[in-house]
Design an enzyme around this catalytic site. Structure first.
Site, mmCIF file in Angstrom:
data_model
loop_
_atom_site.group_PDB
_atom_site.id
_atom_site.type_symbol
_atom_site.label_atom_id
_atom_site.label_comp_id
_atom_site.label_asym_id
_atom_site.label_seq_id
_atom_site.Cartn_x
_atom_site.Cartn_y
_atom_site.Cartn_z
ATOM 1 N N SER A 148 0.848 -1.206 0.000
ATOM 2 C CA SER A 148 0.000 0.000 0.000
ATOM 3 C C SER A 148 0.872 1.241 0.000
ATOM 4 O O SER A 148 2.030 1.210 0.445
ATOM 5 C CB SER A 148 -0.886 0.011 1.246
ATOM 6 N N TYR A 161 -2.839 -0.928 10.191
ATOM 7 C CA TYR A 161 -2.827 -1.294 8.774
ATOM 8 C C TYR A 161 -1.519 -0.851 8.113
ATOM 9 O O TYR A 161 -0.890 -1.619 7.383
ATOM 10 C CB TYR A 161 -4.033 -0.636 8.104
HETATM 11 N N1 LIG Z 1 -8.625 -0.340 -1.956
HETATM 12 C C1 LIG Z 1 -7.544 0.352 -1.650
HETATM 13 O O1 LIG Z 1 -7.539 1.598 -1.647
HETATM 14 C C2 LIG Z 1 -6.267 -0.359 -1.324
HETATM 15 C C3 LIG Z 1 -5.091 0.399 -1.276
HETATM 16 C C4 LIG Z 1 -3.904 -0.233 -0.972
HETATM 17 C C5 LIG Z 1 -3.870 -1.581 -0.745
HETATM 18 N N2 LIG Z 1 -5.025 -2.295 -0.780
HETATM 19 C C6 LIG Z 1 -4.945 -3.727 -0.505
HETATM 20 O O2 LIG Z 1 -5.531 -4.430 -1.572
HETATM 21 C C7 LIG Z 1 -6.022 -5.673 -1.093
HETATM 22 C C8 LIG Z 1 -7.459 -5.864 -1.545
HETATM 23 O O3 LIG Z 1 -8.256 -4.880 -0.926
HETATM 24 P P1 LIG Z 1 -9.616 -4.339 -1.557
HETATM 25 O O4 LIG Z 1 -9.521 -2.871 -1.565
HETATM 26 O O5 LIG Z 1 -9.924 -5.052 -2.810
HETATM 27 O O6 LIG Z 1 -10.641 -4.717 -0.379
HETATM 28 P P2 LIG Z 1 -11.889 -5.713 -0.326
HETATM 29 O O7 LIG Z 1 -12.808 -5.489 -1.459
HETATM 30 O O8 LIG Z 1 -12.391 -5.572 1.072
HETATM 31 O O9 LIG Z 1 -11.227 -7.142 -0.525
HETATM 32 C C9 LIG Z 1 -10.520 -7.800 0.477
HETATM 33 C C10 LIG Z 1 -10.420 -9.244 0.099
HETATM 34 O O10 LIG Z 1 -9.637 -9.921 1.081
HETATM 35 C C11 LIG Z 1 -10.282 -11.137 1.390
HETATM 36 N N3 LIG Z 1 -9.951 -11.593 2.730
HETATM 37 C C12 LIG Z 1 -9.971 -10.898 3.904
HETATM 38 N N4 LIG Z 1 -9.645 -11.696 4.926
HETATM 39 C C13 LIG Z 1 -9.416 -12.940 4.397
HETATM 40 C C14 LIG Z 1 -9.071 -14.192 4.929
HETATM 41 N N5 LIG Z 1 -8.898 -14.370 6.256
HETATM 42 N N6 LIG Z 1 -8.909 -15.241 4.101
HETATM 43 C C15 LIG Z 1 -9.096 -15.089 2.771
HETATM 44 N N7 LIG Z 1 -9.426 -13.923 2.193
HETATM 45 C C16 LIG Z 1 -9.598 -12.868 3.004
HETATM 46 C C17 LIG Z 1 -11.768 -10.867 1.230
HETATM 47 O O11 LIG Z 1 -12.433 -12.081 0.898
HETATM 48 P P3 LIG Z 1 -13.439 -12.901 1.862
HETATM 49 O O12 LIG Z 1 -13.993 -11.944 2.866
HETATM 50 O O13 LIG Z 1 -14.462 -13.437 0.905
HETATM 51 O O14 LIG Z 1 -12.584 -13.988 2.443
HETATM 52 C C18 LIG Z 1 -11.776 -9.934 0.036
HETATM 53 O O15 LIG Z 1 -11.851 -10.660 -1.170
HETATM 54 C C19 LIG Z 1 -5.852 -5.651 0.434
HETATM 55 O O16 LIG Z 1 -4.647 -6.304 0.793
HETATM 56 C C20 LIG Z 1 -5.725 -4.168 0.718
HETATM 57 O O17 LIG Z 1 -5.023 -3.920 1.915
HETATM 58 C C21 LIG Z 1 -6.219 -1.716 -1.071
#
Ligand SMILES: NC(=O)c1ccc[n+]([C@@H]2O[C@H](COP(=O)([O-])OP(=O)(O)OC[C@H]3O[C@@H](n4cnc5c(N)ncnc54)[C@H](OP(=O)(O)O)[C@@H]3O)[C@@H](O)[C@H]2O)c1
Length: 256
Positions: A148, A161
């Site tokens: 991130s 985080y």
């Molecule tokens: N969106 C942003 O602005 C942003 C910025 C920087 C980095 N990121 C990173 O990008 C990644 C994806 O985030 P997103 O924004 O797409 O959020 P999101 O839509 O909330 O997706 C998070 C995903 O992680 C999965 N997950 C959470 N806990 C889990 C577990 N114990 N086992 C398996 N899967 C798990 C969830 O699936 P289930 O609940 O179905 O298991 C979901 O598919 C994360 O690592 C986040 O930190 C996001």
């Protein structure tokens, strides 16, 4: 002199087999679709299997896998299950993650622990199992860790985080160093604020709107804004000499 490849060939992933964690929503669902569109076979893994089934129904190259990344003891067997579905794995996208929004003094022990377990420990354990599998068969491959912007730029109310993502960034370098000799490349993507279930409520709030005004490009990203970076790091032809790198995709946010 090496042959110049057309872009289509440079980023062609035919023959690659990718496991994407957190593929039930947001960035992970997009990553699965993009890799599959370039010819990879994709294992889309998460806990919400009904979401994965929808994704798989729309893409013949995508196979759903029920996976909780915090069940460390199950991870080696889950990798074997993935290989039974799609063949020997070559790509691991460590994308599953959770966020927290509390100031340090207000953060309870269980929230800190859950964030580190999901965002850091699972990346350690799953990458370790993946690397052991590849080393045992002398196969090459690549890991892409989703870190991130806040891995290097902290803000208030996101310390647990941010610390977890800084660890992911450092882990990326450590893994890259140890595994380069085994033909395993390890790189990271550092997204800025991207619309997803994790961020949409915040981005729609007055504080989120205020933050967007401070991003030089004056917008939050879409998952599609990461397509090119993902394909660059996934393709051995496009990034064969890259390992231990991290790429920031943030609309210029780090500059502000
Ligand atoms: N969106 C942003 O602005 C942003 C910025 C920087 C980095 N990121 C990173 O990008 C990644 C994806 O985030 P997103 O924004 O797409 O959020 P999101 O839509 O909330 O997706 C998070 C995903 O992680 C999965 N997950 C959470 N806990 C889990 C577990 N114990 N086992 C398996 N899967 C798990 C969830 O699936 P289930 O609940 O179905 O298991 C979901 O598919 C994360 O690592 C986040 O930190 C996001």
């Amino acid at each position: 002199m090496n042959q110049v490849l057309a872009a289509q060939r440079l980023f062609d992933l035919t023959g690659e087999v990718a496991l994407v964690t957190g593929a039930s929503s947001g960035l992970g669902a997009r990553f699965a679709e993009v890799l599959a569109a370039q010819g990879a076979k994709v294992i889309a893994a998460a806990r919400r299997t009904e979401r994965l089934a929808e994704l798989a129904a729309a893409h013949p190259n995508i196979h759903p896998l029920s996976l909780d990344v915090t069940r460390f003891e199950q991870l080696p067997a889950k990798l074997e299950e993935a290989e039974a579905l799609a063949g020997p794995l070559t790509l691991l996208i460590n994308n599953a993650g959770i966020a927290g929004g509390l100031r340090i003094v207000d953060t309870p022990e269980d929230e800190w622990a859950a964030i580190q377990k999901t965002n850091v420990d699972s990346v350690w354990h799953l990458s370790q199992a993946f690397a052991k599998m590849l080393m045992a068969r002398k196969g090459s491959g690549a890991i892409i860790n989703i870190a991130s912007l806040v891995a290097t730029k902290v803000g208030v109310s996101s310390a647990s985080y941010a610390v977890s993502k800084a660890a992911v960034l450092h882990m990326t370098k450590a893994q890259a160093l140890e595994w380069a000799r085994h033909g395993i490349r390890v790189n990271a993507i550092c997204p800025g604020y991207i619309h997803s279930e994790m961020t949409d409520d915040y981005l729609a709030s007055p504080a989120g709107q205020d933050l967007i005004r401070k991003i030089p490009q004056r917008r939050a990203g879409e998952a599609a804004d990461l397509d090119g970076t993902l394909l660059l790091l996934a393709s051995p032809r496009a990034s064969g000499f890259m390992t231990g790198a991290s790429i920031l995709v943030d609309g210029g946010h780090a500059l502000a």
